[in-house]
Design a protein around this motif. Structure first.
Motif, PDB file in Angstrom:
ATOM      1  N   LEU A  29       0.952  -1.293   0.223  1.00  0.00           N
ATOM      2  CA  LEU A  29      -0.388   0.198   0.198  1.00  0.00           C
ATOM      3  C   LEU A  29       0.808   1.440   0.082  1.00  0.00           C
ATOM      4  CD1 LEU A  29      -2.350  -1.012   2.464  1.00  0.00           C
ATOM      5  CD2 LEU A  29      -3.071  -0.958   0.223  1.00  0.00           C
ATOM      6  N   ARG A  30       0.107   2.101  -0.851  1.00  0.00           N
ATOM      7  CA  ARG A  30       1.059   3.825  -0.943  1.00  0.00           C
ATOM      8  C   ARG A  30       0.069   4.512  -0.212  1.00  0.00           C
ATOM      9  NH1 ARG A  30       0.209   8.279  -2.416  1.00  0.00           N
ATOM     10  NH2 ARG A  30      -1.516   8.435  -4.151  1.00  0.00           N
ATOM     11  N   ILE A  31       0.579   5.488   1.507  1.00  0.00           N
ATOM     12  CA  ILE A  31       0.207   6.429   1.954  1.00  0.00           C
ATOM     13  C   ILE A  31      -0.485   7.363   1.372  1.00  0.00           C
ATOM     14  CG2 ILE A  31       0.040   6.973   4.555  1.00  0.00           C
ATOM     15  CD1 ILE A  31       0.000   3.905   4.440  1.00  0.00           C
ATOM     16  N   PRO A  32      -1.769   7.494   0.935  1.00  0.00           N
ATOM     17  CA  PRO A  32      -2.105   8.874   0.596  1.00  0.00           C
ATOM     18  C   PRO A  32      -1.123  10.473   0.837  1.00  0.00           C
ATOM     19  CG  PRO A  32      -3.759   8.124   1.201  1.00  0.00           C
ATOM     20  CD  PRO A  32      -2.928   7.005   2.079  1.00  0.00           C
ATOM     21  N   THR A  33      -1.521  11.465   0.849  1.00  0.00           N
ATOM     22  CA  THR A  33      -0.997  12.000   1.323  1.00  0.00           C
ATOM     23  C   THR A  33      -1.756  12.968   2.018  1.00  0.00           C
ATOM     24  OG1 THR A  33      -1.364  13.984  -0.630  1.00  0.00           O
ATOM     25  CG2 THR A  33       0.767  13.594  -0.590  1.00  0.00           C
ATOM     26  N   PRO A  34      -2.133  13.565   2.937  1.00  0.00           N
ATOM     27  CA  PRO A  34      -3.436  14.795   3.820  1.00  0.00           C
ATOM     28  C   PRO A  34      -3.905  15.194   2.543  1.00  0.00           C
ATOM     29  CG  PRO A  34      -1.112  14.997   5.643  1.00  0.00           C
ATOM     30  CD  PRO A  34      -0.436  13.627   3.762  1.00  0.00           C
ATOM     31  N   ASP A  35      -3.231  15.712   1.693  1.00  0.00           N
ATOM     32  CA  ASP A  35      -3.618  16.765   0.922  1.00  0.00           C
ATOM     33  C   ASP A  35      -5.091  15.856  -0.239  1.00  0.00           C
ATOM     34  OD1 ASP A  35      -2.688  19.058   1.677  1.00  0.00           O
ATOM     35  OD2 ASP A  35      -1.347  19.336   0.764  1.00  0.00           O
ATOM     36  N   GLU A  36      -4.463  14.517  -0.099  1.00  0.00           N
ATOM     37  CA  GLU A  36      -5.527  13.471  -1.239  1.00  0.00           C
ATOM     38  C   GLU A  36      -6.347  13.902  -0.852  1.00  0.00           C
ATOM     39  OE1 GLU A  36      -2.314  10.828  -4.175  1.00  0.00           O
ATOM     40  OE2 GLU A  36      -1.858  10.637  -1.725  1.00  0.00           O
ATOM     41  N   ALA A  37      -6.270  12.759   0.877  1.00  0.00           N
ATOM     42  CA  ALA A  37      -7.489  12.761   1.419  1.00  0.00           C
ATOM     43  C   ALA A  37      -8.933  13.872   2.218  1.00  0.00           C
ATOM     44  CB  ALA A  37      -6.929  12.035   3.000  1.00  0.00           C
ATOM     45  N   ALA A  38      -7.765  15.339   1.632  1.00  0.00           N
ATOM     46  CA  ALA A  38      -9.083  16.739   1.891  1.00  0.00           C
ATOM     47  C   ALA A  38      -9.951  16.646   0.851  1.00  0.00           C
ATOM     48  CB  ALA A  38      -7.800  17.348   2.750  1.00  0.00           C
ATOM     49  N   GLN A  39      -9.463  16.358  -0.781  1.00  0.00           N
ATOM     50  CA  GLN A  39      -9.704  16.493  -1.287  1.00  0.00           C
ATOM     51  C   GLN A  39     -11.361  15.770  -1.275  1.00  0.00           C
ATOM     52  OE1 GLN A  39      -6.959  15.284  -5.326  1.00  0.00           O
ATOM     53  NE2 GLN A  39      -5.767  17.281  -4.245  1.00  0.00           N
ATOM     54  N   ILE A  40     -11.481  14.110  -0.569  1.00  0.00           N
ATOM     55  CA  ILE A  40     -12.691  14.345  -0.743  1.00  0.00           C
ATOM     56  C   ILE A  40     -13.029  14.450   0.240  1.00  0.00           C
ATOM     57  CG2 ILE A  40     -13.513  11.861  -0.203  1.00  0.00           C
ATOM     58  CD1 ILE A  40     -10.791  10.541  -0.315  1.00  0.00           C
ATOM     59  N   SER A  41     -14.622  15.471   0.361  1.00  0.00           N
ATOM     60  CA  SER A  41     -15.127  15.858   1.483  1.00  0.00           C
ATOM     61  C   SER A  41     -15.945  14.990   2.889  1.00  0.00           C
ATOM     62  CB  SER A  41     -16.721  16.373   0.279  1.00  0.00           C
ATOM     63  OG  SER A  41     -17.548  15.559   0.426  1.00  0.00           O
ATOM     64  N   ARG A  42     -15.556  15.484   3.468  1.00  0.00           N
ATOM     65  CA  ARG A  42     -16.066  14.417   4.941  1.00  0.00           C
ATOM     66  C   ARG A  42     -17.249  13.593   4.655  1.00  0.00           C
ATOM     67  NH1 ARG A  42     -13.336  15.899   9.961  1.00  0.00           N
ATOM     68  NH2 ARG A  42     -11.964  16.862   9.576  1.00  0.00           N
ATOM     69  N   GLY A  43     -18.086  14.593   3.882  1.00  0.00           N
ATOM     70  CA  GLY A  43     -19.863  14.110   4.401  1.00  0.00           C
ATOM     71  C   GLY A  43     -19.633  12.651   2.795  1.00  0.00           C
ATOM     72  N   GLU A  44     -18.957  12.797   1.727  1.00  0.00           N
ATOM     73  CA  GLU A  44     -19.102  11.589   0.803  1.00  0.00           C
ATOM     74  C   GLU A  44     -18.529  10.809   1.320  1.00  0.00           C
ATOM     75  OE1 GLU A  44     -16.636  10.889  -3.101  1.00  0.00           O
ATOM     76  OE2 GLU A  44     -16.343  12.677  -2.319  1.00  0.00           O
ATOM     77  N   ALA A  45     -17.201  11.144   2.168  1.00  0.00           N
ATOM     78  CA  ALA A  45     -16.374   9.743   2.764  1.00  0.00           C
ATOM     79  C   ALA A  45     -16.978   9.338   3.404  1.00  0.00           C
ATOM     80  CB  ALA A  45     -15.558  10.063   3.300  1.00  0.00           C
ATOM     81  N   ARG A  46     -17.912   9.790   4.757  1.00  0.00           N
ATOM     82  CA  ARG A  46     -18.305   9.171   5.564  1.00  0.00           C
ATOM     83  C   ARG A  46     -19.424   7.745   5.120  1.00  0.00           C
ATOM     84  NH1 ARG A  46     -17.922   5.932   9.458  1.00  0.00           N
ATOM     85  NH2 ARG A  46     -19.696   5.935  10.850  1.00  0.00           N
ATOM     86  N   GLN A  47     -20.501   9.316   3.544  1.00  0.00           N
ATOM     87  CA  GLN A  47     -21.861   8.045   3.085  1.00  0.00           C
ATOM     88  C   GLN A  47     -20.938   6.543   2.710  1.00  0.00           C
ATOM     89  OE1 GLN A  47     -23.162  10.887   0.964  1.00  0.00           O
ATOM     90  NE2 GLN A  47     -24.769  11.207   2.235  1.00  0.00           N
TER      91      GLN A  47
END
Length: 86
Positions: free
Chosen positions: A50-68
């Motif tokens: 696995l490649r651990i994504p950067t915080p910037d990559e993760a932040a590009q996904i909205s919290r709501g979309e991620a949770r759903q």
């Protein structure tokens, strides 16, 4: 990855304060699509690199979309597990 490992367990120490665990899980999925069965964060392949994504990559996904998405994938995983058990 070893049998029984979960992505959450592996990345819990890598989640920055400004990113949710769900966002990081989906970023892991996007960064490593071949490491997951049925494109589900709950179905990681044993032995996957696995490649651990950067915080910037993760932040590009909205919290709501991620949770759903994580909730939906958890339901899908439960169904997958039921199918295997039968």
């Amino acid at each position: 990855m070893n049998p029984g490992d979960t992505v959450s367990h592996l990345i819990i120490g890598c989640v920055p304060a400004n990113v949710s665990l769900d966002q990081m899980l989906l970023a892991m999925l996007k960064a490593n699509p071949d490491a997951f069965i049925e494109n589900n964060v709950n179905l990681i392949k044993a032995g996957a690199s696995l490649r651990i994504p950067t915080p910037d990559e993760a932040a590009q996904i909205s919290r709501g979309e991620a949770r759903q998405t994580v909730i939906a994938q958890t339901r899908d995983f439960a169904e997958y597990a039921r199918r295997l058990a039968q």
